[in-house]
Design an enzyme around this catalytic site. Structure first.
Site, mmCIF file in Angstrom:
data_model
loop_
_atom_site.group_PDB
_atom_site.id
_atom_site.type_symbol
_atom_site.label_atom_id
_atom_site.label_comp_id
_atom_site.label_asym_id
_atom_site.label_seq_id
_atom_site.Cartn_x
_atom_site.Cartn_y
_atom_site.Cartn_z
ATOM 1 N N LYS A 89 0.827 -1.210 0.000
ATOM 2 C CA LYS A 89 0.000 0.000 0.000
ATOM 3 C C LYS A 89 0.865 1.267 0.000
ATOM 4 C CE LYS A 89 -0.815 0.572 4.976
ATOM 5 N NZ LYS A 89 -1.824 0.897 5.988
ATOM 6 N N ASP A 90 2.186 1.122 0.258
ATOM 7 C CA ASP A 90 3.102 2.264 0.234
ATOM 8 C C ASP A 90 3.788 2.447 -1.114
ATOM 9 O OD1 ASP A 90 2.616 2.799 2.918
ATOM 10 O OD2 ASP A 90 4.307 1.594 3.620
ATOM 11 N N ARG A 137 -7.870 8.189 2.280
ATOM 12 C CA ARG A 137 -8.850 7.124 2.030
ATOM 13 C C ARG A 137 -9.726 6.895 3.254
ATOM 14 N NH1 ARG A 137 -8.989 1.955 3.870
ATOM 15 N NH2 ARG A 137 -6.927 2.235 4.801
ATOM 16 N N ARG A 138 -9.096 6.765 4.413
ATOM 17 C CA ARG A 138 -9.881 6.562 5.638
ATOM 18 C C ARG A 138 -10.689 7.807 5.968
ATOM 19 N NH1 ARG A 138 -4.708 3.790 8.484
ATOM 20 N NH2 ARG A 138 -5.194 1.592 8.062
ATOM 21 N N ARG A 155 0.334 10.564 12.637
ATOM 22 C CA ARG A 155 1.267 9.682 11.943
ATOM 23 C C ARG A 155 2.176 9.014 12.960
ATOM 24 N NH1 ARG A 155 4.578 12.185 7.442
ATOM 25 N NH2 ARG A 155 5.353 10.046 7.489
ATOM 26 N N ARG A 161 0.880 5.712 17.508
ATOM 27 C CA ARG A 161 -0.523 6.098 17.307
ATOM 28 C C ARG A 161 -1.391 5.662 18.492
ATOM 29 N NH1 ARG A 161 -1.742 5.473 10.817
ATOM 30 N NH2 ARG A 161 0.389 5.807 10.132
ATOM 31 N N CYS A 248 -1.361 9.547 -3.108
ATOM 32 C CA CYS A 248 -1.899 9.805 -1.778
ATOM 33 C C CYS A 248 -2.701 11.101 -1.741
ATOM 34 C CB CYS A 248 -0.779 9.846 -0.747
ATOM 35 S SG CYS A 248 0.364 11.198 -1.012
#
Length: 317
Positions: A89-90, A137-138, A155, A161, A248
């Protein structure tokens, strides 16, 4: 080690999750190839990335998700490492010339995990709750169903987190289930969101192995680790992303699945960052048609949103 002993250097970020993934690759390589069992034959090389160093700004503001891969890819191109180990995903939509994705580990759980001391679900959060996330996205999907929420930047790695959540800096946060599983932290998960509630990022839960295109020796070793189902699913998601020219800066979610009788199924979401609008589509068909179906889905969403949508998002950052 003798002069005849092969050596493979695995390049990775230095976060606990990235190191866990690289160690898994190391273990799988040694198990699959007895000639790599000698101590030091498969080495893990930590590489500091810009994305790890700059943690106080959204990725879109400092150059995009490629900031987690570009230093590793530079080391790969310079022959300082032999394999780049990535969370898929990165990985940006387009790879540098001379590099290719050679293999994928079996895909982990693709879902997102929800954490909050105030609720067990997004729907149950108090009015105006603060949700910490670095993902557009979230953010977009949260605001689609709860426009009252205050979504702000958070982040750092998993522990960072969760620590910020415990300190009350935010009321809730989301993390990838796959990462928590790989870190042995599955027991800490509060709620696993269904993919109907939160469609995952392209490549979420997948680990990809990138090599130099001309490195045939490394390819032969790495390719034996490849999970074909994961390769098919992630390749289709990335094909859709390519048509959408996704980065992104663009809230895009996609999930390709393989069902009974080798049927391919794809769900895709494109949204405004503030959740004010969203476009969705699905495709289903024979597994052999996965890539054209995915590209067709991307083309449909691009038409639906209109070119002005993409131009406006590009101008925001």
């Amino acid at each position: 080690m003798t002069l005849d002993t092969p050596m493979i250097r695995l390049g990775t970020r230095g976060s606990p999750l990235a190191l866990a993934q690289a160690t898994e690759v190391q273990r799988r390589l040694i198990a699959a190839h007895p000639d790599l069992s000698e101590d030091g034959a498969v080495r893990v090389v930590e590489i500091k990335t810009t994305g790890d160093r700059v943690t106080d700004r959204p990725l879109a503001e400092i150059g995009g998700k490629g900031l987690f891969t570009k230093e590793i890819e530079a080391a790969l191109a310079a022959r300082e490492i032999d394999v780049a180990v990535h969370s898929m995903k990165d990985v940006p939509t387009w790879l540098p010339d001379g590099l290719e994705l050679a293999a994928y580990l079996p895909r982990e759980d693709v879902r997102d995990a929800f954490f909050s001391p105030h609720a067990d679900s997004v729907a149950a959060l108090p009015e105006g709750a603060r949700v910490g996330s670095a993902s557009l996205r979230r953010q977009a999907q949260l605001l689609l169903v709860r426009p009252d929420l205050k979504v702000g930047l958070i982040r750092g790695n998993v522990e960072t987190r969760l620590r910020k959540l415990a300190a009350g800096e935010v009321d809730a946060t989301l993390l990838a289930v796959a990462g928590l599983n790989r870190l042995g932290r599955a027991a800490a998960i509060q709620t696993r969101l269904s993919t109907d509630e939160m469609l995952p990022a392209v490549g979420q839960g997948a680990v990809g192995l990138e090599i130099r295109s001309d490195d045939e020796d490394t390819y032969k070793y790495i390719r034996t680790l490849n999970d074909v189902a994961t390769e098919t699913r992630v390749s289709a998601e990335r094909a859709c992303l390519e048509v959408l020219e996704g980065s992104c800066r663009t809230p895009i979610a996609a999930l390709a699945e393989i069902g009974e009788r080798e049927r391919f199924h794809l769900r895709v979401l494109l949204a405004e960052p503030d959740g004010s609008a969203a476009w969705r589509t699905e495709r289903e068909g024979p597994l052999g048609d996965a890539l054209p179906l995915a590209r067709d889905a991307g083309a449909e969403l691009r038409r639906s949103a209109g070119e002005a949508f993409f131009e406006r998002l590009a101008d925001l950052f």
